[in-house]
Write an enzyme that holds these catalytic residues in place. Structure first.
Site, PDB file in Angstrom:
ATOM      1  N   MET A 179       0.838  -1.202   0.000  1.00 56.45           N
ATOM      2  CA  MET A 179       0.000   0.000   0.000  1.00 56.45           C
ATOM      3  C   MET A 179       0.874   1.254   0.000  1.00 56.45           C
ATOM      4  SD  MET A 179      -3.430  -0.857   2.086  1.00 56.45           S
ATOM      5  CE  MET A 179      -2.796  -0.581   3.738  1.00 56.45           C
TER       6      MET A 179
ATOM      7  N   HIS B 147       9.138  -3.447   3.475  1.00 59.49           N
ATOM      8  CA  HIS B 147       8.712  -3.636   2.082  1.00 59.49           C
ATOM      9  C   HIS B 147       9.930  -3.904   1.179  1.00 59.49           C
ATOM     10  CE1 HIS B 147       5.513  -0.690   3.555  1.00 59.49           C
ATOM     11  NE2 HIS B 147       4.777  -1.710   3.144  1.00 59.49           N
TER      12      HIS B 147
HETATM   13  P1  AMP Z   1       1.398  -2.973   3.507  1.00 53.71           P
HETATM   14  O1  AMP Z   1       1.956  -1.904   2.613  1.00 53.71           O
HETATM   15  O2  AMP Z   1       1.384  -2.599   4.941  1.00 53.71           O
HETATM   16  O3  AMP Z   1       0.100  -3.537   2.991  1.00 53.71           O
HETATM   17  O4  AMP Z   1       2.434  -4.167   3.433  1.00 53.71           O
HETATM   18  C1  AMP Z   1       2.806  -4.741   2.193  1.00 53.71           C
HETATM   19  C2  AMP Z   1       3.595  -5.996   2.436  1.00 53.71           C
HETATM   20  O5  AMP Z   1       4.765  -5.691   3.198  1.00 53.71           O
HETATM   21  C3  AMP Z   1       2.823  -7.042   3.254  1.00 53.71           C
HETATM   22  O6  AMP Z   1       3.096  -8.327   2.735  1.00 53.71           O
HETATM   23  C4  AMP Z   1       3.390  -6.865   4.637  1.00 53.71           C
HETATM   24  O7  AMP Z   1       3.316  -8.030   5.428  1.00 53.71           O
HETATM   25  C5  AMP Z   1       4.841  -6.545   4.316  1.00 53.71           C
HETATM   26  N1  AMP Z   1       5.463  -5.855   5.446  1.00 53.71           N
HETATM   27  C6  AMP Z   1       5.025  -4.736   6.085  1.00 53.71           C
HETATM   28  N2  AMP Z   1       5.827  -4.436   7.130  1.00 53.71           N
HETATM   29  C7  AMP Z   1       6.792  -5.394   7.158  1.00 53.71           C
HETATM   30  C8  AMP Z   1       7.922  -5.646   8.003  1.00 53.71           C
HETATM   31  N3  AMP Z   1       8.209  -4.861   9.032  1.00 53.71           N
HETATM   32  N4  AMP Z   1       8.678  -6.724   7.746  1.00 53.71           N
HETATM   33  C9  AMP Z   1       8.390  -7.551   6.695  1.00 53.71           C
HETATM   34  N5  AMP Z   1       7.352  -7.361   5.852  1.00 53.71           N
HETATM   35  C10 AMP Z   1       6.566  -6.303   6.077  1.00 53.71           C
END
Ligand code: AMP
Length: 282
Positions: free
Chosen positions: A33, A40
């Site tokens: 997102m 990410h």
């Molecule tokens: P989001 O933008 O929050 O929807 O996250 C996108 C992807 O990044 C998802 O698969 C999350 O699980 C992963 N993600 C977010 N924060 C972390 C983190 N601290 N460590 C590893 N993966 C992450």
């Protein structure tokens, strides 16, 4: 550094993917997102290791936000995100607008059963249907060989795995361990909401989780250990704990005593900011 190509329509995405396929390249997809951080970027780095071409997506998906949640103020900075993706050698950014993802009359949703009925699913009704619907669309739009998801959102990862199996989606799901700040706080786009004082306080969460996991590993009954940990979170300044539960890692159902494979999962508020985290127990 080669240019990062940016496309905003499914037709353009598919045209680029078709070129990649013609060249025989394996394709990795990293759905996000935006408001990118090192968590990410670690997904992108993992995807680069396994695939000749890497596609990142940025779409703030309204279907996974509840009516009282932070959709309007969710951080958005596509230029900064694109610069980070370019730096890592990402091949393509797919950043569709709302109309492209959910055109007038859009009426289909993907809902995953039991796995979505606990934890986040109880606190955030509709969240997983929003996630499952958009992830299904992204997977079908890009048809990658592999897609990368963070363990940070552990229940989401399990829901995506279930859905991909159930729907026979032809893609491998790759899990990436949680990336943390120096004090152990899991990186999250929502950490940007924290004031400096709240950010300092938030460091208590991984510390309490770490100590609680160590106690649970002794094989004692979980409920008093968890009650004590909740008390410590409140003392540390957390305003509300939506859940702190020891669960079977596969079913995400609560279990009374740690056994393999199990995980401790938490959602707690610092002021108005909801933080989630999880740790393997056994
Ligand atoms: P989001 O933008 O929050 O929807 O996250 C996108 C992807 O990044 C998802 O698969 C999350 O699980 C992963 N993600 C977010 N924060 C972390 C983190 N601290 N460590 C590893 N993966 C992450």
């Amino acid at each position: 550094m080669p240019e990062l190509q940016i496309v905003r329509t499914v037709a353009d995405l598919r045209a680029v993917v078709a070129q990649y396929r013609r060249s025989g390249a394996g394709i990795g997809l990293v759905p996000t997102m935006g408001a990118l951080h090192d968590g990410h970027l670690t997904l992108v780095r993992s995807a680069k290791l396994d695939n000749a071409r890497v596609i990142a997506t940025i779409f703030v998906n309204p279907k996974q936000f509840g009516p009282t949640e932070d959709l309007a103020r969710y951080p958005r900075d596509e230029a900064a995100d694109a610069a980070m993706l370019k730096e890592l050698g990402t091949d393509l950014l797919f950043a569709p607008d709302l109309e492209e993802m959910y055109p007038e009359g859009f009426a289909t949703s993907v809902s995953v059963g039991a796995l979505t009925q606990s934890l986040e699913g109880l606190s955030r009704p509709g969240f997983f249907t929003g996630v499952a619907t958009v992830v299904t669309k992204l997977l079908l739009q890009a048809l990658p060989d592999r897609a990368y998801f963070g363990e940070k959102d552990f229940q989401q990862l399990q829901v995506v795995r279930r859905m991909v199996r159930d729907l026979n989606l032809p893609v491998g799901i790759v899990a990436v361990p949680t990336i943390r700040e120096a004090d152990g706080l899991a990186m999250s786009s929502r950490n940007r909401y924290l004031s400096p004082a709240q950010r300092k306080m938030a460091g208590a969460l991984p510390q309490i989780m770490h100590e609680t996991v160590a106690e649970l590993r002794n094989g004692q009954i979980a409920s008093p250990i968890i009650a004590k940990a909740k008390g410590r979170l409140h003392q540390a300044g957390f305003d509300r704990v939506d859940y702190l539960e020891l669960c079977d890692e596969t079913s995400l159902q609560p279990i009374p005593v740690a056994r393999a494979p199990s995980r401790l999962l938490v959602a707690a508020y610092v002021g108005g900011t909801r933080l989630i985290d999880n740790w393997p127990v056994v």
